[in-house]
Design a protein around this motif. Structure first.
Motif, PDB file in Angstrom:
ATOM      1  N   GLY A 184       0.824  -1.204   0.000  1.00 24.51           N
ATOM      2  CA  GLY A 184       0.000   0.000   0.000  1.00 24.51           C
ATOM      3  C   GLY A 184       0.857   1.253   0.000  1.00 24.51           C
ATOM      4  O   GLY A 184       1.984   1.267  -0.493  1.00 24.51           O
ATOM      5  N   THR A 185       0.331   2.310   0.568  1.00 21.60           N
ATOM      6  CA  THR A 185       1.041   3.592   0.573  1.00 21.60           C
ATOM      7  C   THR A 185       1.928   3.767   1.793  1.00 21.60           C
ATOM      8  O   THR A 185       2.735   4.691   1.847  1.00 21.60           O
ATOM      9  CB  THR A 185       0.029   4.754   0.526  1.00 21.60           C
ATOM     10  OG1 THR A 185      -0.843   4.667   1.655  1.00 21.60           O
ATOM     11  CG2 THR A 185      -0.782   4.710  -0.753  1.00 21.60           C
ATOM     12  N   GLU A 186       1.785   2.899   2.790  1.00 23.94           N
ATOM     13  CA  GLU A 186       2.548   3.041   4.020  1.00 23.94           C
ATOM     14  C   GLU A 186       3.828   2.202   3.984  1.00 23.94           C
ATOM     15  O   GLU A 186       3.902   1.172   3.319  1.00 23.94           O
ATOM     16  CB  GLU A 186       1.698   2.592   5.226  1.00 23.94           C
ATOM     17  CG  GLU A 186       0.425   3.391   5.418  1.00 23.94           C
ATOM     18  CD  GLU A 186       0.701   4.848   5.742  1.00 23.94           C
ATOM     19  OE1 GLU A 186       1.708   5.105   6.448  1.00 23.94           O
ATOM     20  OE2 GLU A 186      -0.065   5.708   5.314  1.00 23.94           O
ATOM     21  N   SER A 187       4.846   2.670   4.708  1.00 21.23           N
ATOM     22  CA  SER A 187       6.070   1.900   4.865  1.00 21.23           C
ATOM     23  C   SER A 187       5.797   0.700   5.773  1.00 21.23           C
ATOM     24  O   SER A 187       5.081   0.819   6.764  1.00 21.23           O
ATOM     25  CB  SER A 187       7.166   2.770   5.492  1.00 21.23           C
ATOM     26  OG  SER A 187       7.428   3.896   4.686  1.00 21.23           O
ATOM     27  N   ILE A 188       6.373  -0.449   5.436  1.00 25.95           N
ATOM     28  CA  ILE A 188       6.153  -1.670   6.209  1.00 25.95           C
ATOM     29  C   ILE A 188       7.501  -2.185   6.719  1.00 25.95           C
ATOM     30  O   ILE A 188       8.429  -2.368   5.923  1.00 25.95           O
ATOM     31  CB  ILE A 188       5.471  -2.755   5.357  1.00 25.95           C
ATOM     32  CG1 ILE A 188       4.119  -2.258   4.845  1.00 25.95           C
ATOM     33  CG2 ILE A 188       5.296  -4.040   6.154  1.00 25.95           C
ATOM     34  CD1 ILE A 188       3.418  -3.221   3.934  1.00 25.95           C
ATOM     35  N   PRO A 189       7.640  -2.415   8.039  1.00 28.29           N
ATOM     36  CA  PRO A 189       8.910  -2.942   8.559  1.00 28.29           C
ATOM     37  C   PRO A 189       9.154  -4.361   8.034  1.00 28.29           C
ATOM     38  O   PRO A 189       8.238  -5.173   7.985  1.00 28.29           O
ATOM     39  CB  PRO A 189       8.710  -2.916  10.075  1.00 28.29           C
ATOM     40  CG  PRO A 189       7.226  -2.900  10.278  1.00 28.29           C
ATOM     41  CD  PRO A 189       6.646  -2.191   9.118  1.00 28.29           C
TER      42      PRO A 189
END
Length: 209
Positions: A184-189
Motif C-alpha cells: 500500500g502507501t505506508e512503509s512496512i517494517p
C-alpha cells in the motif's frame, strides 16, 4: 533524466523530475519543494541543474546535510541523500542506473572500512538470471524494480529496514508485493524471511547477511 524523491520518516511524499535549472527548497509556499517544518528556513536551499547537479545551502539556520555531512555547496552524485530538517531528498540519476534484467539496484559506494564486525542485512534474489545473488542493504536507501513497471525502496532506519512504494512510478493498479500481499502507501517494517516481489523478481530479506 535525474529525479528527486522526497521522504519523511521513511515514507515517500513525492517524486519529481529535475527538469529545470533551479529547484528551491524551503518553508515558504513559493518554493518548488515546500517543507512544512519549523526547523526549515523560509528559503533554505536550492538544487542547481547545470552541466552537473549541485545542492547549495542558502544561509539557512539549521544547515543542509549531504549524506550526513553539513555542506554549503556540493556536487551531487547518483544516490546522494540530502537532509533538510526532518525531511530527506534522494537524488537519482537515471543515466547511471543499471537496469539489467528486471531488477534495479541503485549502485552505492562501499561502506567505510572501519565498521563494526556485524552482519549487514541483505536481499537474496530468488528467481531469474541473477538467482542466488545477494544485495547488501548497507546504505540509507536501496531501490528495487524496473522503471515504468514497478519500483519499491528499502529504507534503513537505525537497525530496522522498511519497504515502501516509490510514488508516481509504474502501474498503481499492480503494486509491488510483500509476502503475496500488495504494497500500500505506508512503509512496512521488514522481518526475517519476508519475500518481496517487484517487476517480476522475487527477493528474500534476511538480517544475517
Amino acid at each position: 533524466m535525474a529525479r528527486l524523491v522526497l521522504t519523511h520518516k521513511g515514507a515517500v511524499i513525492k517524486e519529481m523530475a529535475l527538469d529545470k535549472e533551479r529547484v528551491t527548497i524551503g518553508r515558504k509556499p513559493h518554493n518548488d519543494i515546500q517543507l512544512d517544518d519549523q526547523t526549515v528556513s523560509g528559503e533554505h536551499a536550492v538544487i542547481l541543474n547545470l552541466q552537473n547537479v549541485y545542492v547549495e545551502d542558502l544561509g539557512s539556520t539549521n544547515g543542509t546535510l549531504l549524506n550526513g555531512t553539513k555542506v554549503n555547496k556540493r556536487q551531487l552524485a547518483h544516490g546522494d541523500v540530502i537532509r533538510i530538517g526532518h525531511h530527506e531528498i534522494k537524488f537519482l540519476d537515471d543515466k547511471v542506473q543499471s537496469f539489467e534484467a528486471t531488477i534495479v539496484i541503485a549502485p552505492e559506494p562501499a561502506a567505510p572500512a572501519a565498521q563494526p564486525a556485524q552482519a549487514i542485512p541483505v536481499v537474496k534474489i530468488m528467481n531469474g538470471p541473477k538467482a542466488g545473488q545477494k544485495l547488501e542493504l548497507s546504505k540509507p536507501y536501496t531501490t528495487l524494480g524496473a522503471p515504468g513497471v514497478q519500483v519499491a525502496v528499502i529504507a534503513r532506519r537505525g537497525k530496522s529496514y522498511y519497504l515502501m512504494p516509490m510514488g508516481g512510478v509504474g502501474d498503481r493498479s499492480n503494486p509491488p508485493r510483500l509476502n503475496d500481499q500488495p504494497l500500500g502507501t505506508e512503509s512496512i517494517p521488514l522481518k526475517e524471511g519476508d519475500v518481496i516481489e517487484v517487476a517480476g523478481s522475487k527477493l528474500k530479506f534476511t538480517s544475517n547477511g
